[in-house]
Design an enzyme around this catalytic site. Structure first.
Site, PDB file in Angstrom:
ATOM      1  N   SER A   1      -1.550   1.869  11.498  1.00 28.49           N
ATOM      2  CA  SER A   1      -1.615   2.870  10.438  1.00 28.49           C
ATOM      3  C   SER A   1      -1.087   4.210  10.922  1.00 28.49           C
ATOM      4  CB  SER A   1      -3.059   3.033   9.962  1.00 28.49           C
ATOM      5  OG  SER A   1      -3.565   1.819   9.458  1.00 28.49           O
TER       6      SER A   1
ATOM      7  N   GLY B   1      -6.469  10.963 -10.903  1.00 28.11           N
ATOM      8  CA  GLY B   1      -6.745   9.589 -10.496  1.00 28.11           C
ATOM      9  C   GLY B   1      -8.118   9.474  -9.879  1.00 28.11           C
TER      10      GLY B   1
ATOM     11  N   THR C   1       0.859  -1.192   0.000  1.00 25.24           N
ATOM     12  CA  THR C   1       0.000   0.000   0.000  1.00 25.24           C
ATOM     13  C   THR C   1       0.888   1.232   0.000  1.00 25.24           C
ATOM     14  OG1 THR C   1      -0.116   0.357   2.398  1.00 25.24           O
ATOM     15  CG2 THR C   1      -1.582  -1.322   1.467  1.00 25.24           C
ATOM     16  N   CYS C   2       0.277   2.405   0.102  1.00 26.25           N
ATOM     17  CA  CYS C   2       1.075   3.633   0.114  1.00 26.25           C
ATOM     18  C   CYS C   2       1.912   3.746   1.390  1.00 26.25           C
ATOM     19  CB  CYS C   2       0.177   4.860  -0.033  1.00 26.25           C
ATOM     20  SG  CYS C   2      -1.041   5.059   1.287  1.00 26.25           S
ATOM     21  N   ASN C   3       1.507   3.042   2.445  1.00 24.59           N
ATOM     22  CA  ASN C   3       2.221   3.136   3.720  1.00 24.59           C
ATOM     23  C   ASN C   3       3.080   1.935   4.053  1.00 24.59           C
ATOM     24  OD1 ASN C   3       1.287   5.669   4.380  1.00 24.59           O
ATOM     25  ND2 ASN C   3      -0.496   4.911   5.486  1.00 24.59           N
TER      26      ASN C   3
ATOM     27  N   MET D   1      -8.463   5.645  -3.900  1.00 24.98           N
ATOM     28  CA  MET D   1      -7.907   6.769  -3.152  1.00 24.98           C
ATOM     29  C   MET D   1      -8.408   8.096  -3.698  1.00 24.98           C
ATOM     30  SD  MET D   1      -5.824   7.271  -0.534  1.00 24.98           S
ATOM     31  CE  MET D   1      -4.554   5.999  -0.456  1.00 24.98           C
ATOM     32  N   GLY D   2      -8.436   8.223  -5.030  1.00 24.11           N
ATOM     33  CA  GLY D   2      -8.905   9.461  -5.638  1.00 24.11           C
ATOM     34  C   GLY D   2     -10.355   9.751  -5.294  1.00 24.11           C
TER      35      GLY D   2
END
Length: 546
Positions: free
Chosen positions: A205, A287, A145-147, A291-292
């Site tokens: 998170s 996007g 993921t992004c994290n 998420m967008g």
């Protein structure tokens, strides 16, 4: 449930290895932080393998394991698998499989490292297959993921498994092993289970209780279905993590009032706007994926009235505009991205592009922003990043990425920390239940082999009985005798089977169950350990052919 399970920590620790385990040290009253420490590696008791079982000329190893369809499956050099299969047994001891997670996340590695290891969802099945082709890896899963980018594996050997996966990660990403080791964390067995449960519950998170991570854990299971290597232990672990994540959110309401990465991004931009309002800000979102879409929803909630969306196709944008009727949504194709950026004050980038969408030269060519803004604002929440870091050197631009969201995640933190403490109690309970299920798998080969052993005796004696009685016996009598033999076997097996299960529903400890298993193996010469290891070798060799 916790009281009925034999504690895994009561098992004898293994001898020290060359691999140090890292773990998260979390205080209930402080945000998630990372502390790296040396930990003993917990392992099951080592069981010696009988020497005759691995003699390559004996019946213990089928010729089919060496050749299939006339093809010689042995590599040119003595691989670890070949040595395991053919070497004298007194050179080896059997090591029980371990669940391992090797990863980097927002707590341990900066975005410039994480983006190099990011794996697109479309590549997860291929990655699972590649990992399971390694000599000591049986099962695998990817959570990217992004994290975070975390690889979960079931390994025949802990230190060899870690070495093989780390080398694979380095080769795929181009990041040197020495650099990876600075930022990675390693967890084993029960610590892996606890970590993934905390991830699914939103406790690991950037924003405590954020909800998107649970959907991402669900996606791991969805993508892994039917992929060779996403097998019983790993799939069971992720499915249980999904249940834990749902239960934590239902029973603690940890997600209520919290902010996600997307909402934190919208909050951060709001803090940087000169008027602290989206009412007059010109906004571009690049996007229209998950998420967008979340970014767009949060923008609308904060009063944004007009949003330009750049996306590969118009379908997703149309669906969003039909859902959000109170805002003016304008679609632009990717070819108009530069032109669209020139007309706005704030740009949110949230695509899966593996290369930057905006370079320093691109941004330098953009005209000045409106009078309400000093500089054009770029909020890049993509990993890999969509905006080159050097854009921040420009006097006309201001750039933030996912690692810059800390200043907005303090909202409602105290309330969420209290709920996180409640969540830990749920995780502890679910952890013990999963460990009981996983430990019960250790006895499955013995159960199968003992059933087969008893069934073989029953079948043989039944046939002898039928031959003695001759052909005059009626079909009805034959069926009655057959049913009688099956019933006797079933009732005789009931007791031993009960004592080979450790599912947390009784007071039987894991150590007692494992002792029962070993006793049964000795009494009936089942050689479960040898058969299990041969089965693992067979599976590995079959996968290597595909």
């Amino acid at each position: 449930m916790a009281a009925s399970l034999g504690s895994v920590s009561s098992l004898p620790p293994s001898l020290p290895t060359d691999v140090a385990a890292s773990s998260f040290s979390r205080s209930p009253m402080s945000p998630p932080q990372v502390s790296v420490c040396f930990k003993p590696l917990y392992a099951r008791a080592l069981v010696s393998v009988k020497a005759t079982s691995f003699n390559p000329t004996s019946e213990g190893v089928s010729e089919n394991l060496v050749q299939k369809n006339g093809m010689d499956l042995k590599p040119s050099g003595p691989s670890a698998l070949e040595m395991l299969k053919t070497s004298a047994a007194d050179r080896y001891t059997k090591e029980m499989s371990s669940i391992i997670v090797i990863g980097l996340n927002i707590h341990t590695a900066p975005v410039e490292i994480r983006e190099k290891l990011a794996i697109p969802e479309t590549q997860w099945p291929q990655v699972i297959r590649e990992l399971c082709a390694l000599n000591h890896i049986e099962e695998a899963a990817v959570l990217s993921t992004c994290n975070r980018m975390e690889i979960y594996v079931v390994a025949l050997s802990q230190h060899r498994g870690v070495k093989e996966v780390t080398e694979w990660m380095s080769k795929q990403s181009g990041v040197p092993i020495s650099e990876l080791c600075k930022h990675r964390f390693l967890l084993y067995n029960k610590d892996v289970t606890q970590h993934l449960f905390e991830v699914a519950a939103g406790l690991d998170s950037l924003v405590l209780g954020e909800g998107q991570i649970l959907a991402q854990v669900k996606q791991v299971v969805k993508v892994g279905q039917g992929v060779a290597g996403f097998d019983r232990k790993i799939s069971g672990l992720f499915k249980q993590a999904i249940s834990v994540g749902k239960r934590v959110r239902t029973e603690t309401n940890i997600s209520s009032g919290s902010v996600s990465v997307s909402s934190a991004a919208v909050e951060l931009a709001l803090m940087k706007l000169s008027e602290s309002s989206y009412a007059n800000a010109r906004v571009l979102v690049i996007g229209a994926g998950k998420m967008g879409k979340l970014v767009i929803k949060h923008l609308v909630a904060k009063g944004c009235k007009r949003i330009v969306i750049v996306n590969r196709n118009e379908e997703k944008v149309k669906a969003i505009s039909q859902e959000l009727t109170d805002v003016d949504i304008v679609y632009r194709p990717l070819s108009d991205m530069q032109e669209s950026a020139a007309e706005v004050d704030v740009v949110f980038t949230c695509t899966a592009s593996e290369s930057p969408l905006f370079s320093k030269d691109n941004v330098q060519m953009l005209p000045p922003v409106g009078p309400a803004m000093r500089r054009r604002l770029f909020i890049d929440i993509s990993v890999p990043r969509n905006v080159e870091p050097c854009v921040s050197d420009l006097e006309t631009a201001e750039l933030y990425n996912v690692d810059d969201l800390e200043e907005v995640v303090a909202a409602n933190k105290e309330d969420r920390l209290q709920k996180a403490m409640e969540a830990q109690e749920i995780i502890f309970e679910e952890l013990n239940k999963f460990e009981a299920w996983k430990d019960s798998l250790e006895t499955v080969p013995t159960i199968k082999n003992f059933r087969a052993y008893v069934e073989g005796i029953r079948s043989s004696e039944f046939e002898k009985c039928m031959s003695k009685m001759g052909s005059d016996i009626s079909k009805k009598h034959k069926e009655a005798i057959y049913d009688l033999s099956k019933t006797i076997v079933k009732k005789l097996l009931h007791g031993p089977m009960q004592h080979l299960r450790c599912d947390g529903n009784d007071d039987r400890s894991l150590s007692e169950v494992l002792e029962n298993m070993r006793a049964l193996n000795r009494m009936f010469d089942l050689e479960t350990e040898v058969l299990l290891l041969e089965e693992k070798i067979r599976v590995k060799m079959e996968r290597s052919q595909k």
